[in-house]
Design an enzyme around this catalytic site. Structure first.
Site, PDB file in Angstrom:
ATOM      1  CE1 TYR A 143      -3.300  -2.696   5.772  1.00 48.97           C
ATOM      2  CE2 TYR A 143      -3.168  -0.366   5.303  1.00 48.97           C
ATOM      3  CZ  TYR A 143      -3.394  -1.716   5.014  1.00 48.97           C
ATOM      4  OH  TYR A 143      -3.260  -1.897   3.577  1.00 48.97           O
ATOM      5  CE  LYS A 150       0.135  -4.600   2.997  1.00 49.47           C
ATOM      6  NZ  LYS A 150      -0.184  -5.991   2.379  1.00 49.47           N
ATOM      7  CB  THR A 183      -0.854   0.048   1.247  1.00 47.49           C
ATOM      8  OG1 THR A 183      -1.512   1.290   1.556  1.00 47.49           O
ATOM      9  CG2 THR A 183       0.028  -0.345   2.676  1.00 47.49           C
ATOM     10  CG  ASP A 184      -1.056   5.140  -1.036  1.00 49.41           C
ATOM     11  OD1 ASP A 184      -1.651   4.282   0.012  1.00 49.41           O
ATOM     12  OD2 ASP A 184      -1.716   5.958  -1.733  1.00 49.41           O
ATOM     13  CD  GLU A 185      -3.494   3.501   4.235  1.00 50.04           C
ATOM     14  OE1 GLU A 185      -3.359   3.294   5.489  1.00 50.04           O
ATOM     15  OE2 GLU A 185      -4.523   2.970   3.516  1.00 50.04           O
TER      16      GLU A 185
HETATM   17  P1  NAD Z   1      -9.463  -7.410   2.205  1.00 43.00           P
HETATM   18  O1  NAD Z   1      -9.611  -7.264   3.631  1.00 43.00           O
HETATM   19  O2  NAD Z   1     -10.850  -7.253   1.540  1.00 43.00           O
HETATM   20  O3  NAD Z   1      -9.005  -9.079   2.097  1.00 43.00           O
HETATM   21  C1  NAD Z   1      -8.080  -9.610   2.598  1.00 43.00           C
HETATM   22  C2  NAD Z   1      -8.335 -11.001   2.584  1.00 43.00           C
HETATM   23  O4  NAD Z   1      -7.123 -11.768   3.250  1.00 43.00           O
HETATM   24  C3  NAD Z   1      -9.533 -11.618   3.010  1.00 43.00           C
HETATM   25  O5  NAD Z   1     -10.161 -12.617   2.063  1.00 43.00           O
HETATM   26  C4  NAD Z   1      -9.015 -12.366   4.320  1.00 43.00           C
HETATM   27  O6  NAD Z   1      -9.695 -13.526   4.560  1.00 43.00           O
HETATM   28  C5  NAD Z   1      -7.595 -12.910   4.052  1.00 43.00           C
HETATM   29  N1  NAD Z   1      -6.798 -13.016   4.994  1.00 43.00           N
HETATM   30  C6  NAD Z   1      -6.661 -12.368   6.187  1.00 43.00           C
HETATM   31  N2  NAD Z   1      -5.965 -12.684   6.984  1.00 43.00           N
HETATM   32  C7  NAD Z   1      -5.348 -13.863   6.333  1.00 43.00           C
HETATM   33  C8  NAD Z   1      -4.467 -15.000   7.101  1.00 43.00           C
HETATM   34  N3  NAD Z   1      -3.906 -14.902   8.190  1.00 43.00           N
HETATM   35  N4  NAD Z   1      -4.484 -16.157   6.349  1.00 43.00           N
HETATM   36  C9  NAD Z   1      -5.001 -16.247   5.035  1.00 43.00           C
HETATM   37  N5  NAD Z   1      -5.942 -15.374   4.476  1.00 43.00           N
HETATM   38  C10 NAD Z   1      -6.038 -14.298   5.217  1.00 43.00           C
HETATM   39  O7  NAD Z   1      -8.311  -6.653   1.737  1.00 43.00           O
HETATM   40  P2  NAD Z   1      -7.965  -5.926   0.525  1.00 43.00           P
HETATM   41  O8  NAD Z   1      -8.589  -4.522   0.569  1.00 43.00           O
HETATM   42  O9  NAD Z   1      -8.727  -6.853  -0.841  1.00 43.00           O
HETATM   43  O10 NAD Z   1      -6.396  -5.625   0.282  1.00 43.00           O
HETATM   44  C11 NAD Z   1      -5.878  -6.889  -0.447  1.00 43.00           C
HETATM   45  C12 NAD Z   1      -4.123  -6.259  -0.098  1.00 43.00           C
HETATM   46  O11 NAD Z   1      -3.900  -5.047  -1.066  1.00 43.00           O
HETATM   47  C13 NAD Z   1      -3.820  -6.234   1.205  1.00 43.00           C
HETATM   48  O12 NAD Z   1      -2.319  -6.648   1.327  1.00 43.00           O
HETATM   49  C14 NAD Z   1      -3.734  -4.726   1.166  1.00 43.00           C
HETATM   50  O13 NAD Z   1      -2.915  -4.367   2.411  1.00 43.00           O
HETATM   51  C15 NAD Z   1      -3.357  -4.408   0.044  1.00 43.00           C
HETATM   52  N6  NAD Z   1      -3.884  -3.033  -0.402  1.00 43.00           N
HETATM   53  C16 NAD Z   1      -5.407  -2.576  -0.365  1.00 43.00           C
HETATM   54  C17 NAD Z   1      -5.718  -1.589  -0.721  1.00 43.00           C
HETATM   55  C18 NAD Z   1      -6.995  -1.099  -0.423  1.00 43.00           C
HETATM   56  O14 NAD Z   1      -7.426   0.034  -0.893  1.00 43.00           O
HETATM   57  N7  NAD Z   1      -8.045  -1.687  -0.338  1.00 43.00           N
HETATM   58  C19 NAD Z   1      -4.800  -0.582  -1.227  1.00 43.00           C
HETATM   59  C20 NAD Z   1      -3.340  -0.845  -1.411  1.00 43.00           C
HETATM   60  C21 NAD Z   1      -3.077  -2.084  -1.055  1.00 43.00           C
HETATM   61  P1  TYD Z   2     -10.650   4.061   4.607  1.00 45.02           P
HETATM   62  O1  TYD Z   2     -11.828   3.489   3.678  1.00 45.02           O
HETATM   63  O2  TYD Z   2     -10.611   3.378   5.965  1.00 45.02           O
HETATM   64  O3  TYD Z   2      -9.278   4.139   3.849  1.00 45.02           O
HETATM   65  P2  TYD Z   2      -8.065   4.341   4.515  1.00 45.02           P
HETATM   66  O4  TYD Z   2      -8.022   4.917   5.840  1.00 45.02           O
HETATM   67  O5  TYD Z   2      -6.869   3.271   4.175  1.00 45.02           O
HETATM   68  O6  TYD Z   2      -7.428   5.517   3.547  1.00 45.02           O
HETATM   69  O7  TYD Z   2     -10.818   5.528   4.672  1.00 45.02           O
HETATM   70  C1  TYD Z   2     -10.774   6.625   3.733  1.00 45.02           C
HETATM   71  C2  TYD Z   2     -10.829   7.944   4.371  1.00 45.02           C
HETATM   72  O8  TYD Z   2     -12.113   8.223   4.869  1.00 45.02           O
HETATM   73  C3  TYD Z   2      -9.910   8.127   5.259  1.00 45.02           C
HETATM   74  O9  TYD Z   2      -9.514   9.589   5.452  1.00 45.02           O
HETATM   75  C4  TYD Z   2     -10.668   8.151   6.480  1.00 45.02           C
HETATM   76  C5  TYD Z   2     -12.177   8.502   6.167  1.00 45.02           C
HETATM   77  N1  TYD Z   2     -13.302   7.677   6.835  1.00 45.02           N
HETATM   78  C6  TYD Z   2     -14.156   8.575   7.419  1.00 45.02           C
HETATM   79  O10 TYD Z   2     -14.390   9.852   7.152  1.00 45.02           O
HETATM   80  N2  TYD Z   2     -15.182   8.005   8.015  1.00 45.02           N
HETATM   81  C7  TYD Z   2     -15.428   6.591   8.320  1.00 45.02           C
HETATM   82  O11 TYD Z   2     -16.721   6.048   8.763  1.00 45.02           O
HETATM   83  C8  TYD Z   2     -14.683   5.639   7.459  1.00 45.02           C
HETATM   84  C9  TYD Z   2     -14.390   4.351   7.525  1.00 45.02           C
HETATM   85  C10 TYD Z   2     -13.485   6.493   6.974  1.00 45.02           C
END
Ligand code: NAD
Ligand code: TYD
Length: 352
Positions: free
Chosen positions: A160, A164, A135-137
């Site tokens: 988090y 990562k 992630t970019d975070e």
């Molecule tokens: P998500 O939470 O929707 O899915 C995570 C999946 O991992 C789930 O299916 C869960 O059951 C599985 N999982 C969790 N713990 C596990 C374990 N111990 N063993 C096996 N499986 C396990 O997450 P997402 O949003 O789809 O993100 C997927 C990846 O992409 C992550 O690594 C996240 O850090 C990265 N990512 C997400 C975003 C975003 O905006 N969602 C952005 C950049 C990077």
């Molecule tokens: P989120 O979807 O949790 O992603 P991330 O924190 O990983 O960027 O949140 C996106 C943005 O929205 C973040 O600035 C937090 C804000 N947010 C709210 O204002 N209210 C909410 O209930 C949630 C879940 C997020």
């Protein structure tokens, strides 16, 4: 196991981004045998994959990446040719409440996969890739100007993002120390179908639908760079097949939105889709206590992947967000299934 096809392990394939990646690979690469390993936590949902479950090049394995012996046996059995690692605990608010599962899954789980890949691949002359999705975070928070790039120093601010960042460091350390072939990509915020409604966009769509308050943290001034999930999946496909080993790729939408502006756009689209009086959903906006340590701004400069691999986001945000709203409004069973049961407890604890 006698291998007739290349075995590809995708972890976390029942989650939001993972399910889009699994679908793309299963449909596009019949020559691979794709193993989706997922623990099925609250965020994992096999319904996300109901359209490809019966394809002959797809297999689901339920399991926990934190189990070292289990992971080692899994690699021994399948002798994977490649790994795309997405499994993670992924929600910042949950990491603030309890960081420990983030350390277990994101750091120890990743180290288990890396160790098993080293053991399996060390005597082989074939080409293998361990592709870690990050992630970019990990880069922390930006002020008003500038972008994250592949060379931005790490400065994670939440449990988090720290977990990562830790996993990214282990991935690079395994390449440097054991010669593992790795690639990392760091992506901005994803949105689209199948995202669990704890993240901003699906949570607010669900609340608007049910005419519940929209809890905007702080003044709603934080900025995120949003990318449609299928565009991320396409980028992952390109990086896995054409990326250079040892490299990092930044993936983002060049699409920054202040939270409050994004929420107002969502309200406008939902008013129109639900035939509600214009302005009625915006009345649900409620400013609540800010998230602890809330990062102000994320924004990615994705020119490297564009220049080297020809990747570009395919959708304009207004189009992607409307498509997303329609998906949630049409898939009421999916939404109801994931918001029943323990979701209600989470919601009460998080929002009172
Ligand atoms: P998500 O939470 O929707 O899915 C995570 C999946 O991992 C789930 O299916 C869960 O059951 C599985 N999982 C969790 N713990 C596990 C374990 N111990 N063993 C096996 N499986 C396990 O997450 P997402 O949003 O789809 O993100 C997927 C990846 O992409 C992550 O690594 C996240 O850090 C990265 N990512 C997400 C975003 C975003 O905006 N969602 C952005 C950049 C990077
Ligand atoms: P989120 O979807 O949790 O992603 P991330 O924190 O990983 O960027 O949140 C996106 C943005 O929205 C973040 O600035 C937090 C804000 N947010 C709210 O204002 N209210 C909410 O209930 C949630 C879940 C997020």
């Amino acid at each position: 196991m006698v291998k007739t096809k290349k075995n590809l392990l995708i972890t976390g394939g029942a989650g939001f981004i993972g399910s889009h990646v699994v679908r793309l690979f299963v449909n596009k690469y019949p020559e691979y045998h794709i193993v989706n390993l997922d623990k099925l936590t609250y965020a994992g949902n096999l319904e996300n994959l109901s359209d490809i479950t019966f394809k002959s090049n797809y297999e689901f394995v339920k399991g926990d990446i934190v189990g070292r012996k289990f992971i080692s046996e899994l690699f021994g059995h399948y002798r994977f040719d490649g790994v795309i690692h997405l499994a993670a605990e992924s929600h910042v608010d949950r990491s603030i409440k309890n960081p420990l599962p983030f350390i277990d899954t994101n750091i120890i789980g990743t180290a288990n996969l890396l160790g098993a890949a080293v053991d399996t691949w060390q005597k082989s002359t074939d080409k293998h890739i361990f592709y870690h999705i990050s992630t970019d975070e990990v880069y922390g928070s930006l002020d008003e100007g500038g972008f994250f790039t592949e060379t931005t120093p790490y400065d994670p601010q939440s449990p988090y993002s720290a977990s990562k960042a830790g996993s990214d460091h282990f991935v690079r350390a395994y390449q440097n120390t054991y010669g593992l072939s790795v690639i990392i990509s760091n992506c901005s915020n994803n949105y689209g179908p199948n995202q669990f409604p704890e993240k901003l966009i699906p949570l607010f769509i669900n609340n608007i639908k049910n005419e519940k308050p929209l809890p905007v943290y702080g003044k709603g001034e934080n900025i995120r760079d949003w990318l449609y999930v299928e565009d991320h999946a396409r980028a992952i496909d390109l990086v896995y097949h054409q990326g250079n080993v040892g490299e990092t790729y930044s993936i983002g939408g060049f699409n920054e939105w202040k939270n409050l502006d994004l929420v107002k756009l969502l309200c406008k689209i939902m008013d129109s889709q639900l035939d509600r009086k214009p302005g009625s959903s915006a009345e649900l906006i409620t400013f609540v206590t800010d998230r602890a340590g809330h990062d102000l701004r994320y924004a990615i400069d994705s020119s490297k992947i564009t220049q080297l691999l020809g990747w570009n986001p395919s959708l304009q945000f207004e189009q992607g967000i409307e498509q997303t709203v329609n998906w949630y409004l049409q898939n009421t069973d999916w939404l109801e299934n994931v918001t029943s049961g323990t979701y209600q407890n989470y919601y009460k604890e998080q929002y009172g």
